[in-house]
Design an enzyme around this catalytic site. Structure first.
Site, short mmCIF file in Angstrom:
data_model
loop_
_atom_site.label_atom_id
_atom_site.label_comp_id
_atom_site.label_asym_id
_atom_site.label_seq_id
_atom_site.Cartn_x
_atom_site.Cartn_y
_atom_site.Cartn_z
N LYS A 65 -12.29 -8.81 -15.09
CA LYS A 65 -11.72 -10.10 -15.53
C LYS A 65 -12.29 -11.27 -14.72
O LYS A 65 -12.74 -12.26 -15.28
CB LYS A 65 -10.18 -10.09 -15.38
CG LYS A 65 -9.49 -8.95 -16.13
CD LYS A 65 -7.99 -8.98 -15.93
CE LYS A 65 -7.52 -8.67 -14.52
NZ LYS A 65 -7.80 -7.30 -14.05
N ARG A 107 1.81 -10.51 -16.65
CA ARG A 107 1.61 -9.11 -16.26
C ARG A 107 2.76 -8.21 -16.66
O ARG A 107 2.76 -7.02 -16.36
CB ARG A 107 1.45 -9.03 -14.75
CG ARG A 107 0.01 -8.90 -14.30
CD ARG A 107 0.00 -8.92 -12.81
NE ARG A 107 -1.04 -8.09 -12.28
CZ ARG A 107 -2.22 -8.56 -11.86
NH1 ARG A 107 -2.50 -9.83 -11.99
NH2 ARG A 107 -3.09 -7.76 -11.34
N ARG A 109 -16.32 -3.37 -4.43
CA ARG A 109 -16.25 -4.84 -4.48
C ARG A 109 -16.26 -5.48 -3.09
O ARG A 109 -15.60 -5.01 -2.16
CB ARG A 109 -14.97 -5.27 -5.20
CG ARG A 109 -14.74 -6.77 -5.11
CD ARG A 109 -13.65 -7.28 -6.02
NE ARG A 109 -12.44 -6.51 -5.99
CZ ARG A 109 -11.49 -6.60 -6.91
NH1 ARG A 109 -11.63 -7.42 -7.93
NH2 ARG A 109 -10.41 -5.88 -6.82
N ARG A 163 -11.19 -6.64 -0.03
CA ARG A 163 -9.77 -6.98 -0.18
C ARG A 163 -8.90 -5.88 0.40
O ARG A 163 -9.20 -4.70 0.25
CB ARG A 163 -9.44 -7.16 -1.67
CG ARG A 163 -9.51 -8.59 -2.12
CD ARG A 163 -9.46 -8.77 -3.61
NE ARG A 163 -8.37 -8.10 -4.30
CZ ARG A 163 -8.14 -8.22 -5.60
NH1 ARG A 163 -8.90 -8.99 -6.35
NH2 ARG A 163 -7.15 -7.57 -6.17
N ARG A 185 -1.62 0.12 -8.21
CA ARG A 185 -1.96 -0.99 -9.12
C ARG A 185 -2.20 -0.47 -10.53
O ARG A 185 -1.78 -1.09 -11.52
CB ARG A 185 -3.21 -1.74 -8.60
CG ARG A 185 -2.89 -2.60 -7.39
CD ARG A 185 -4.13 -2.98 -6.60
NE ARG A 185 -5.10 -3.74 -7.35
CZ ARG A 185 -6.37 -3.91 -6.96
NH1 ARG A 185 -6.80 -3.37 -5.84
NH2 ARG A 185 -7.19 -4.60 -7.70
#
Ligand code: AP5
Length: 228
Positions: free
Chosen positions: A13, A89, A128, A161, A172
């Site tokens: 996203k 969400r 990431r 992160r 998650r």
């Protein structure tokens, strides 16, 4: 153009949003980025927000909705169009969003949903890296920086992160499946949901978004776009 980007963690996203934002000059509202900024600034809510993010749980609706409300009602950039990334969400946030938009005499044009397969999601999230200074997103193998640990754009240091670890990713994903995936139906019933294959490479996916958005420029007035 008023759109929402939906999809599981790591679907891409944020990566696609950065390209769409540049192409269409849209206000990009990422609730994950807003929350991480609260933590960075050590705001009064920082400690509470951090405890939710590090568990992979949703920050309480009243906290996040107040932030989105402020952005949508006070940021002048909204009049040129916006792209929500990470909000709504769950069912209650989806309804709150409709109420906020009604208040400013607006509504969503499309909800662009990205589906991605689990092995890709896991490898994307674990690889990431993000620039501490400008927020640019990299990936250790898919999009590596030219020099290890250093941002190509601003030379800032790259970091991982704190919620990009195996345990939190599991939570998650489970929160996505139980709370977020059900709202796809909410938007499908409104005829606003369009689904894209998030397994595709970022630039390919971006061109598909552009094609769709350009073919549906009249947005709300043209209900003939192929949707699911
Ligand atoms: P948030 O920051 O929104 O995280 P997320 O939804 O889990 O999504 P990610 O940022 O992990 O993934 P992405 O889809 O943007 O992927 P990206 O493009 O970076 O939320 C974090 C937390 O904040 C939540 O867990 C919650 O606690 C809280 N929160 C946020 N919003 C909330 C709300 N509304 N209510 C309550 N709580 C809220 O890509 C990932 C990696 O893959 C990158 O390295 C990228 O380079 C690579 N990559 C991406 N796409 C591709 C591709 N197509 N091909 C190859 N590589 C790719």
């Amino acid at each position: 153009m008023r759109i929402v980007l939906l999809g599981p963690p790591g679907a891409g996203k944020g990566s696609v949003a950065a390209l769409i934002k540049d192409r269409y000059a849209l206000l990009h509202i990422s609730t994950g980025d807003i929350l991480r900024e609260e933590i960075r600034k050590e705001s009064p809510l920082a400690k509470e927000i951090k405890s939710y993010i590090e568990r992979g749980a949703l920050v309480p609706d009243e906290v996040i909705t107040k932030m989105v409300d402020q952005k949508l009602t006070k940021d002048l950039g909204v009049t040129e169009g916006f792209m929500l990334d990470g909000y709504p969400r769950n069912d209650s946030q989806a309804k709150e969003l409709d109420a906020i938009l009604k208040k400013i005499d607006s509504s969503l044009d499309f909800v662009l949903n990205m589906e991605a397969s689990l092995p890709l999601i896991l490898s994307r999230i674990s690889g990431r890296r993000i620039c501490k200074k400008c927020g640019a997103v990299y990936h250790m193998t898919n999009k590596p920086p030219k020099a290890a640990g250093v941002c190509d754009a601003c030379s800032g240091p790259l970091y991982q992160r704190s919620d990009d670890n195996e345990e939190t990713i599991k939570n998650r994903m489970s929160v996505y499946n139980s709370s977020t995936a059900p709202i796809l139906e909410y938007y499908r019933k409104q005829g606003k949901l369009v689904t894209f294959d998030g397994d595709k490479e970022t630039n390919v996916l971006f061109e598909e978004f552009v094609k769709f958005l350009n073919e549906n420029k009249r947005f709300n007035k043209n209900q003939n776009a192929s949707r699911n």
